[in-house]
Design a protein around this motif. Structure first.
Motif, mmCIF file in Angstrom:
data_model
loop_
_atom_site.group_PDB
_atom_site.id
_atom_site.type_symbol
_atom_site.label_atom_id
_atom_site.label_comp_id
_atom_site.label_asym_id
_atom_site.label_seq_id
_atom_site.Cartn_x
_atom_site.Cartn_y
_atom_site.Cartn_z
ATOM 1 N N HIS A 17 0.946 -1.288 -0.144
ATOM 2 C CA HIS A 17 0.051 -0.090 -0.099
ATOM 3 C C HIS A 17 0.913 1.230 0.010
ATOM 4 O O HIS A 17 0.605 2.131 -0.664
ATOM 5 N N THR B 4 -4.420 2.529 2.099
ATOM 6 C CA THR B 4 -4.839 1.646 3.056
ATOM 7 C C THR B 4 -6.321 1.618 3.508
ATOM 8 O O THR B 4 -7.063 0.785 3.476
ATOM 9 N N VAL B 5 -6.638 3.029 3.521
ATOM 10 C CA VAL B 5 -8.055 3.332 3.906
ATOM 11 C C VAL B 5 -9.014 3.033 2.512
ATOM 12 O O VAL B 5 -9.992 2.260 2.996
ATOM 13 N N LEU C 277 -9.563 -0.765 2.800
ATOM 14 C CA LEU C 277 -10.125 -0.958 4.101
ATOM 15 C C LEU C 277 -11.636 -0.882 3.816
ATOM 16 O O LEU C 277 -12.582 -2.110 3.819
ATOM 17 N N ALA D 285 -5.197 -2.327 8.879
ATOM 18 C CA ALA D 285 -5.062 -0.967 8.490
ATOM 19 C C ALA D 285 -4.705 -0.196 9.398
ATOM 20 O O ALA D 285 -3.602 0.777 8.990
ATOM 21 N N TYR E 16 -0.722 -0.777 9.394
ATOM 22 C CA TYR E 16 -0.015 -0.338 8.207
ATOM 23 C C TYR E 16 0.122 1.204 8.239
ATOM 24 O O TYR E 16 1.203 1.539 7.874
ATOM 25 N N TRP F 154 -13.640 -6.915 8.042
ATOM 26 C CA TRP F 154 -12.950 -5.724 8.890
ATOM 27 C C TRP F 154 -12.353 -6.440 10.089
ATOM 28 O O TRP F 154 -11.706 -5.728 10.886
#
Length: 272
Positions: free
Chosen positions: A78, A84-85, A88, A98, A101, A249
Motif C-alpha cells: 500500500h 490503505t483506507v 479497508l 489498516a 499499516y 473488517w
C-alpha cells in the motif's frame, strides 16, 4: 482481531510496509533534494539546478512500482495511508491491519527523512521535501488538488486489483506507479503533491513544521475513501451484504469474503 494479531504473516506484512516505505521515501525525495546540490559551471561559479518536475514525478512513480513488485505479495504494498483506507473500505483488509499499516508507513517515512536529513545536511534552506501551498494557492484549493489526485490513484488501485477482472494483462505495479507519477505531474506546482499522508508526516516531523499539514491528511483520505466507495457501490457494485464486509473488517480472512457469488476473494495490491 486477536487471532490475526498472532499470525506471523500479519507481522511480516507490517514489516514489509515499514521497510518498503523507507526505500520509497529515500528514493523519491532523494531525487528531488538532489536538484538542490550546487554544481560548478564553466566560470567556476556555483549554481543550483532548476527543479525538474518530470524527473521527480518519475522518481515517485518508479519507486512505487519497484516497491510494489518487491513486497506486493507480502503486504499488498500500500505504502500510503490513503490507499490503505481505500482497501479497508473495499474490504481487502481488516481494521487492525489498516491501523498497523498506517503506523508502519508513518514510522518508515520518518526514518527515511531522518536519513535524508543527514545526507543533505549541507543543502541551504533544506525543507526535506516538505509539502506546502505555493504562492497564491489557498488552503481550499490545495485541499481540492489533493482530493483529486488521490482519488485517481486509489481508483486505479482498487480497479486493477479487482479479482473479478480478467482483462488486465499488463503490470499492476507499473499501472499504479504511472498513476502516482501522473498525480505528481499535476500537483507539484500547487502543493508539492501530498497525496501520501505518511510521506508528508515524515517531512513535517523531522523539520518540525506542521503548517497546513492537515491538508495532506484530510485531502488524501477524502479522495481515497470516495474512490473506493464509488468503485464498490456505483462503478462495480458487489452483492455481498454488510455481514460479509464486517467479517473481513474484524477477522481479515479474505478467503471468507465472496464477491458476486464468486469463490475467489478480492486480492490486495499484488503484481501478476
Amino acid at each position: 482481531m486477536a487471532s490475526e494479531f498472532k499470525k506471523k504473516a500479519f507481522w511480516r506484512a507490517v514489516i514489509a510496509e515499514f521497510l518498503a516505505m523507507i526505500f520509497f521515501v529515500f528514493i523519491s525525495i532523494g531525487a528531488a533534494l538532489g536538484l538542490h546540490f550546487p554544481v560548478q559551471d564553466k566560470a567556476n561559479e556555483t549554481v543550483s539546478r532548476s527543479q525538474d518536475i518530470v524527473k521527480v514525478s518519475l522518481a515517485f512513480g518508479l519507486a512505487i512500482a519497484t516497491m510494489a513488485q518487491s513486497v506486493g505479495h507480502i503486504s499488498g504494498a500500500h505504502l500510503n495511508p490513503a490507499v490503505t483506507v481505500g482497501c479497508l473500505l473495499s474490504c481487502q483488509i481488516s481494521i487492525l491491519k489498516a491501523i498497523m499499516y498506517i503506523i508502519a508507513q508513518c514510522l518508515g517515512a520518518v526514518v527515511a527523512t531522518a536519513i535524508l536529513s543527514g545526507i543533505t545536511s549541507n543543502v541551504e534552506n533544506n525543507t526535506l521535501g516538505l509539502n506546502g501551498l505555493s504562492t497564491g494557492v489557498t488552503a481550499g484549493q490545495g485541499l481540492g488538488v489533493e482530493i483529486m489526485v488521490t482519488f485517481q490513484l486509489v481508483l486505479c488501485v482498487v480497479a486493477v486489483t479487482d479479482k473479478r477482472r480478467h482483462d488486465i494483462s499488463g503490470s499492476i505495479p507499473l499501472a499504479i506507479g504511472l498513476s502516482v507519477a501522473l498525480g505528481h505531474l499535476i500537483a507539484i506546482d500547487y502543493t508539492g503533491c501530498g497525496m501520501n499522508p505518511a510521506r508528508s508526516f515524515g517531512m513535517a516531523v523531522v523539520t518540525k513544521n506542521f503548517q497546513y499539514h492537515w491538508i495532506f491528511w484530510v485531502g488524501p483520505m477524502i479522495g481515497g475513501a470516495a474512490a473506493a466507495l464509488i468503485y464498490d457501490f456505483i462503478l462495480a457494485p458487489r452483492t455481498s451484504d454488510l455481514t460479509d464486509r464486517v467479517k473481513v473488517w474484524t477477522s481479515g480472512q479474505l478467503e471468507e469474503y465472496e464477491l458476486d457469488g464468486d469463490d475467489n476473494p478480492r486480492m490486495e495490491m499484488k503484481p501478476k
